[in-house]
Scaffold this motif. Structure first.
Motif, PDB file in Angstrom:
ATOM      1  N   ASP A  16      24.690  -7.840  21.727  1.00 26.67           N
ATOM      2  CA  ASP A  16      26.055  -7.694  21.195  1.00 26.67           C
ATOM      3  C   ASP A  16      26.022  -8.047  19.707  1.00 26.67           C
ATOM      4  OD1 ASP A  16      29.232  -8.244  22.687  1.00 26.67           O
ATOM      5  OD2 ASP A  16      28.852  -7.976  20.557  1.00 26.67           O
ATOM      6  N   ASN A  21      30.845 -13.318  20.769  1.00 23.90           N
ATOM      7  CA  ASN A  21      30.549 -12.872  22.141  1.00 23.90           C
ATOM      8  C   ASN A  21      29.192 -13.402  22.599  1.00 23.90           C
ATOM      9  OD1 ASN A  21      32.931 -11.522  22.267  1.00 23.90           O
ATOM     10  ND2 ASN A  21      32.069  -9.539  21.710  1.00 23.90           N
ATOM     11  N   ASP A  60      26.443  -4.436  24.980  1.00 26.57           N
ATOM     12  CA  ASP A  60      27.668  -3.978  24.291  1.00 26.57           C
ATOM     13  C   ASP A  60      27.526  -2.498  23.937  1.00 26.57           C
ATOM     14  OD1 ASP A  60      30.104  -4.000  23.047  1.00 26.57           O
ATOM     15  OD2 ASP A  60      29.327  -4.720  21.130  1.00 26.57           O
ATOM     16  N   SER A  90      32.390  -3.881  26.959  1.00 24.54           N
ATOM     17  CA  SER A  90      33.062  -3.175  25.864  1.00 24.54           C
ATOM     18  C   SER A  90      34.542  -3.485  25.871  1.00 24.54           C
ATOM     19  CB  SER A  90      32.845  -1.661  26.014  1.00 24.54           C
ATOM     20  OG  SER A  90      33.551  -0.962  25.024  1.00 24.54           O
ATOM     21  N   LYS A 112      36.154  -6.142  27.756  1.00 22.11           N
ATOM     22  CA  LYS A 112      36.560  -7.282  26.933  1.00 22.11           C
ATOM     23  C   LYS A 112      38.080  -7.282  26.815  1.00 22.11           C
ATOM     24  CE  LYS A 112      32.436  -6.815  23.988  1.00 22.11           C
ATOM     25  NZ  LYS A 112      31.992  -6.567  22.601  1.00 22.11           N
TER      26      LYS A 112
END
Length: 835
Positions: A16, A21, A60, A90, A112
Motif C-alpha cells: 500500500d 494504512n 492496494d 481499496s 476502505k
C-alpha cells in the motif's frame, strides 16, 4: 491461543502506498502473532515475494507506477507465486473494480476504511484455506495412513472453511466422503461414508456431470498430476450448492497404475452468488432493473447473428423522452424517477420479449423489434402510445411524449451493433427536430449519399459564416463561499427556421470532419472576446472560461500555434483564464498526441481539464499520462448520488485520487441544494449544474451575478474527515430506507423496506466494532441506539395498521414517526462531530 501459535511462521505481506494504512494493518496483524512485511510500491513487493514468498498478500489497487491489478498479474504469471492468495484493499466500492479484482485472481475484496474485525476474519479464513491446500499438496508425498492423520489435524480448518475431504479407491471406484463433506450436503456422516462413484455422480448437476468426469479422468490419463473443477451438487434439502473440488492421484509403485485419488471440496456458493450479483449490477440499470447499454449491445449482437441465419429482419428503436428536465423542475426529481420506472415497465410490456428493452441513459430507452419491415411502423407507433398515455403518480396526472429514431437490419453493407445504435440515435434527433412526439426511420442510402452529407455540412458551414452560432455560459462556483470561478462555454445554433438547436443535433455531423476545427476555433475566439468584454465591464480578472476540444483539434499539429495567435489578439486576457476541456473518448484515441499537446499548452499558460471523469475505463491512465490540472466529475454520478450510495462512494474515491495526484476537482450535475451540501461534506467545494444556474446567454451573466446567493446550508457545511464518512453513508442508507417506507405507505411501492432493525444497513454501521470503539463512551451513543430502535418499532406499528386496514387514518402515527426520525438524524449528526 494466539494466531502465532495456530499459524507458526505465517507471513502476511502488505502492499500500500499510504503510510497510515501500512501502519494500521501492520499493527493490527502483528498483535495477532502474524509476521508482517510491508512495501509502499508494487515493484518492491514483487522482488521481495520472489525471494521469500509470503503466505498471503493484502494488495492496494490504487498505487503509483504499478497499480494493484498489474502487481496481481505478475504474481499469477509466476508459477512460484501464483498460489499465494491475494486480498485486494481499496477505497473504490464500485462494481467495475470488484469484478476486475476477482477476474485478475483475487480471492477477496476489502473496502476502505477498514473494519478491524472484518480484516482479521478474512485474513484468518484465507490463511486457513491456503493451509488446507498446502496440506493437500503434502498428501502427494505420503501414503494413505499419513493422509488420515493430516485430515484429523485439519479438522478445525475444515469447519471454518466449510470444506470436506474425499478419497476415491480406483480399484472398485468407491468413494469415502468424510463427515465434513456429508454435512456440507446436509446428510448424516454415515450416509455418505462409503458410496459408489455413480451414486455420487447422481448428486451432481446434470449440466456439470460430463465436465466433472472429464476432469477426474485427466490425472488417470497422466495428462496432468492434479484435478480441479467447480461444479454444482444437490443438497439434501433439494437446492444446488457450488463446490470447488481439488484433488490429486496418490503416489504408487513406479510404473504401476494409480490406486487412489484424494482431495478436498470447498463450498463456494456464497462467492458464486456474490459474483452473480455483481454481474447483474454491471449489466442492469439500478433504477428500473432493465438491461443497460452493455447488456443490450450483447443481446443485439446475438440477434444480428441469428438474423443472418434465419433472414428475419430486425429494427432498433431509440426512445428519448421529450422535456423530462422541465417535468423534473416542476414536480421534483423523485417524481421524475417514478415516471422513468413506470415508463420502463410500459415499454417492456409493449415489447413483451425479455432483454428487448433497455435503459441506456437518464431519459433514453432502446428497444429491439423483430419481424417484417412492414410491421415496424405499427410497433413503433405502439411504443409512442405506451409513453404518451396519462400516468397518475400520487395526486398528479402526468402526460409525457417521446421522440423515436428507428433503424433496420440487415442493410446493404456490413454494420455492427454499435453502428446500429448510432444510426437510431441520429434518427431520434431528426424526430425531435421535426417537432417531437413522433418517429423517424433512418435511411442508410441517404446516409451514405455523399450529396446528402455535403448538404448537411454546407448548412453548418453557412451557419458559421452567417454567425448563426452563439455561446451560452454555465457558471462554475465555490459552493461554500459562493465565489465565481468561471464559466463553461456551450455552443448553440440559432437556426433561422428551427429556433435554438442543441449541439447534439449538429456536432456529431462534424466530429470527424475538418469543419469541427473551424467551429472549435470560433468557440475559442468568441469565448476569449467575451472574457475581454466582461473584464471591461468590471468582472474580476481571475474569472476563467472553459471550452470543449474536439478529437480533430487534439490531432491538429497547428492547434497550439493558432491558439497562441488567438490569445495574442486579446492582450487583456491572461492565458490562464482559458481552460480547454478534453473528453476521455477523444484523448484515448491518440494518448501520445494529447499528452504532448497538454504539455505545450501548459508552457503557454493555458489550463486543461479532463471532462466526464470517471465514466471510462482508463481514468488512472489519464491521471498518469495527461498532465491536466482539473478533473470534472461526470454529472451522471452527481445526479444519482442522493438515490444511490454507490455513486457517493465513487465520488469519494475520485476526490481521493484527485488529492493524491494534486488535481483540482469540479463536480458537474449539481441540480439541487441537497447535491451541493453532500458534495461539500465529501470535500468537493467546486460545482456546476442547474442547482446553481442553467446555461445562459452572455447578456444574462451580469444580472445572474447580481442575484446569485449561496444557500445557507452550503455556507454552513463542514467537510467530513475519514472517520466520519462511514456515518454519512449510514445516514444516506437510512434516508433511502425512510423514503422507501414513505413510498409504501402512500401506495407508490408494493412492499415496505426491512422493518427489523437488525436487518437494515444502518444497523450494520451502528453495531460495527469500529463504530462502537469510537463512540461507546459517548453518552449520546446509547440514546442513538434507543432512538433507532424506537424508530423501527414505530415503523412496525404504522405498517401493521396500514396492512390491517388500508383505509385507517395514519396521520398521527406517521407524524410521530417523522418526529422520531428528526430527533434521530439530529442525534446522528451530533455524534458525527465527535468522530
Amino acid at each position: 491461543m494466539s494466531a502465532q501459535a495456530e499459524h507458526p511462521r505465517t507471513t502476511v505481506m502488505i502492499v500500500d502506498d499510504t503510510v497510515a494504512n501500512l501502519r494500521l494493518l501492520s499493527t493490527l496483524l502483528g498483535t495477532q502473532g502474524y509476521r508482517v512485511v510491508q512495501f509502499p510500491r508494487g515493484a518492491l513487493a514483487l522482488r521481495a515475494a520472489a525471494h521469500t514468498p509470503p503466505d498471503l498478500i493484502l494488495l492496494d489497487i490504487m498505487m503509483p507506477e504499478m497499480d494493484g491489478f498489474q502487481v496481481c498479474q505478475h504474481l499469477k504469471a509466476d508459477p512460484r507465486l501464483a498460489h499465494i492468495p491475494v486480498i485486494f484493499i481499496s477505497a473504490a466500492a464500485d462494481v467495475e473494480h470488484k469484478v476486475r479484482a476477482f477476474t485478475e485472481g483475487g480471492v477477496d475484496y476489502i473496502t476502505k476504511p477498514f473494519q478491524e474485525a472484518e480484516v482479521l476474519a478474512r485474513v484468518n479464513t484465507h490463511l486457513k484455506l491456503r493451509q488446507t491446500q498446502h496440506a493437500l499438496e503434502q498428501h502427494q508425498r505420503h501414503l494413505e495412513q499419513r493422509v488420515q492423520e493430516q485430515v484429523q489435524q485439519l479438522h478445525t480448518a475444515l469447519q471454518a472453511a466449510q470444506a470436506g475431504t474425499w478419497k476415491r479407491h480406483l480399484h472398485d471406484d468407491s468413494l469415502y466422503l468424510d463427515a465434513h463433506y456429508a454435512r456440507l450436503l446436509g446428510y448424516a456422516p454415515e450416509t455418505l461414508a462409503n458410496i459408489s462413484r455413480d451414486q455420487w455422480l447422481a448428486l451432481v448437476h446434470p449440466d456439470d456431470q460430463v465436465r466433472v468426469m472429464n476432469a477426474l479422468c485427466q490425472p488417470l490419463r497422466r495428462t496432468t498430476d492434479h484435478y480441479e473443477i467447480e461444479y454444482r451438487i444437490r443438497h439434501h434439502d433439494g437446492h444446488w450448492i457450488w463446490l470447488r473440488s481439488i484433488g490429486q492421484v496418490m503416489p504408487s509403485e513406479p510404473h504401476a497404475p494409480p490406486e487412489m485419488m484424494a482431495g478436498i471440496d470447498l463450498d463456494i456458493t456464497e462467492q458464486k452468488n456474490h459474483q452473480a450479483q455483481l454481474d447483474y449490477m454491471a449489466r442492469h440499470d439500478a433504477l428500473t432493473g432493465l438491461p443497460n447499454r452493455i447488456a443490450f449491445t450483447e443481446h443485439l449482437h446475438t440477434a444480428m447473428a441469428r438474423s443472418q441465419q434465419t433472414h428475419e429482419p430486425l429494427a432498433v428503436a431509440y426512445i428519448d423522452l421529450d422535456d423530462l428536465i422541465a417535468l423534473n423542475e416542476t414536480y421534483g426529481r423523485e417524481v421524475g424517477d417514478q415516471l422513468i420506472i413506470a415508463l420502463g415497465q410500459r415499454l417492456r410490456d409493449s415489447v413483451r420479449i425479455r432483454h428487448s428493452i433497455a435503459r441506456i441513459g437518464g431519459d433514453e430507452f432502446v428497444a429491439l423489434l423483430s419481424g417484417p419491415n412492414e410491421s415496424i411502423p405499427t410497433r413503433v407507433h405502439r411504443l409512442l402510445q405506451a409513453v404518451s398515455q396519462p400516468m397518475t403518480l400520487g395526486a398528479d396526472t402526468l402526460v409525457v411524449t417521446a421522440s423515436i429514431g428507428v433503424t433496420r437490419y440487415p442493410q446493404g453493407r456490413n454494420i455492427d451493433a454499435d453502428q446500429l445504435l448510432r444510426q437510431a440515435d441520429q434518427a431520434m434527433y431528426q424526430a425531435k427536430l421535426a417537432g417531437k412526439n413522433r418517429y423517424h426511420i433512418f435511411d442508410p442510402e441517404q446516409d451514405q449519399n455523399p450529396r446528402e452529407r455535403y448538404v448537411k455540412l454546407e448548412a453548418i458551414r453557412h451557419a458559421l459564416n452567417r454567425r448563426e452560432f452563439i455561446l451560452y455560459y454555465q457558471p462554475k462556483i465555490n459552493m461554500r463561499s459562493g465565489q465565481l470561478l468561471g464559466f463553461e462555454a456551450l455552443i448553440r445554433w440559432q437556426h433561422p427556421e428551427q429556433g435554438l438547436v442543441p449541439p447534439g443535433a449538429f456536432i456529431p455531423l462534424i466530429e470527424q470532419h475538418p469543419l469541427s476545427i473551424a467551429v472549435g476555433d470560433w468557440v475559442i475566439e468568441t469565448a476569449l472576446q467575451q472574457l475581454a468584454d466582461w473584464q471591461q465591464a468590471g468582472l474580476d480578472r481571475s474569472i476563467t472560461v472553459s471550452v470543449n476540444v474536439s478529437t480533430l483539434q487534439l490531432r491538429d499539429p497547428e492547434f497550439a500555434a493558432r491558439l497562441q495567435q488567438q490569445l495574442d489578439k486579446q492582450p487583456s486576457v491572461q492565458p490562464g483564464q482559458l481552460e480547454l476541456e478534453i473528453l476521455e473518448t477523444g484523448a484515448i484515441e491518440d494518448m501520445s498526441s494529447a499528452s504532448e499537446l497538454i504539455a505545450r499548452l501548459r508552457q503557454m499558460g493555458v489550463h486543461c481539464a479532463l471532462d466526464d471523469f470517471g465514466t471510462g475505463y482508463s481514468s488512472l491512465t489519464f491521471l498518469k499520462q495527461l498532465p491536466a490540472t482539473t478533473l470534472k466529475i461526470d454529472q451522471s454520478f452527481v445526479r444519482q448520488m442522493l438515490a444511490d450510495i454507490e455513486h457517493v462512494v465513487i465520488i469519494h474515491s475520485i476526490l481521493g485520487l484527485a488529492q493524491s495526484f494534486d488535481r483540482f476537482v469540479v463536480a458537474e450535475g449539481v441540480e439541487t441544494e441537497a447535491h451541493g451540501r453532500l458534495l461539500l461534506e465529501l470535500g468537493c467545494e467546486f460545482g456546476q449544474g442547474y442547482g446553481i444556474a442553467r446555461p445562459m446567454p452572455a447578456t444574462s451573466v451580469l444580472q445572474w451575478l447580481g442575484a446569485w446567493q449561496v444557500p445557507v446550508t452550503w455556507y454552513r457545511s463542514v467537510t467530513l474527515n475519514a472517520e466520519q464518512i462511514p456515518s454519512l453513508l449510514a445516514e444516506l442508507e437510512h434516508e433511502t430506507w425512510y423514503q422507501t417506507l414513505s413510498d409504501y405507505l402512500s401506495g407508490q411501492t408494493p412492499s415496505p423496506p426491512p422493518l427489523d432493525q437488525a436487518c437494515c444497513r444502518f444497523s450494520r454501521w451502528l453495531h460495527s466494532p469500529a463504530t462502537r470503539h469510537a463512540l461507546q463512551y459517548d453518552p449520546s451513543f446509547d440514546e442513538l441506539e434507543q432512538q433507532h430502535a424506537a424508530l423501527h418499532a414505530q415503523a412496525n406499528t404504522v405498517v401493521h395498521r396500514y396492512q390491517t386496514d388500508p383505509q385507517a387514518d395514519l396521520e398521527t402515527p406517521q407524524a410521530q414517526l417523522a418526529a422520531l426520525r428528526t430527533a434521530f438524524l439530529h442525534q446522528l449528526q451530533h455524534l458525527r462531530q465527535t468522530l
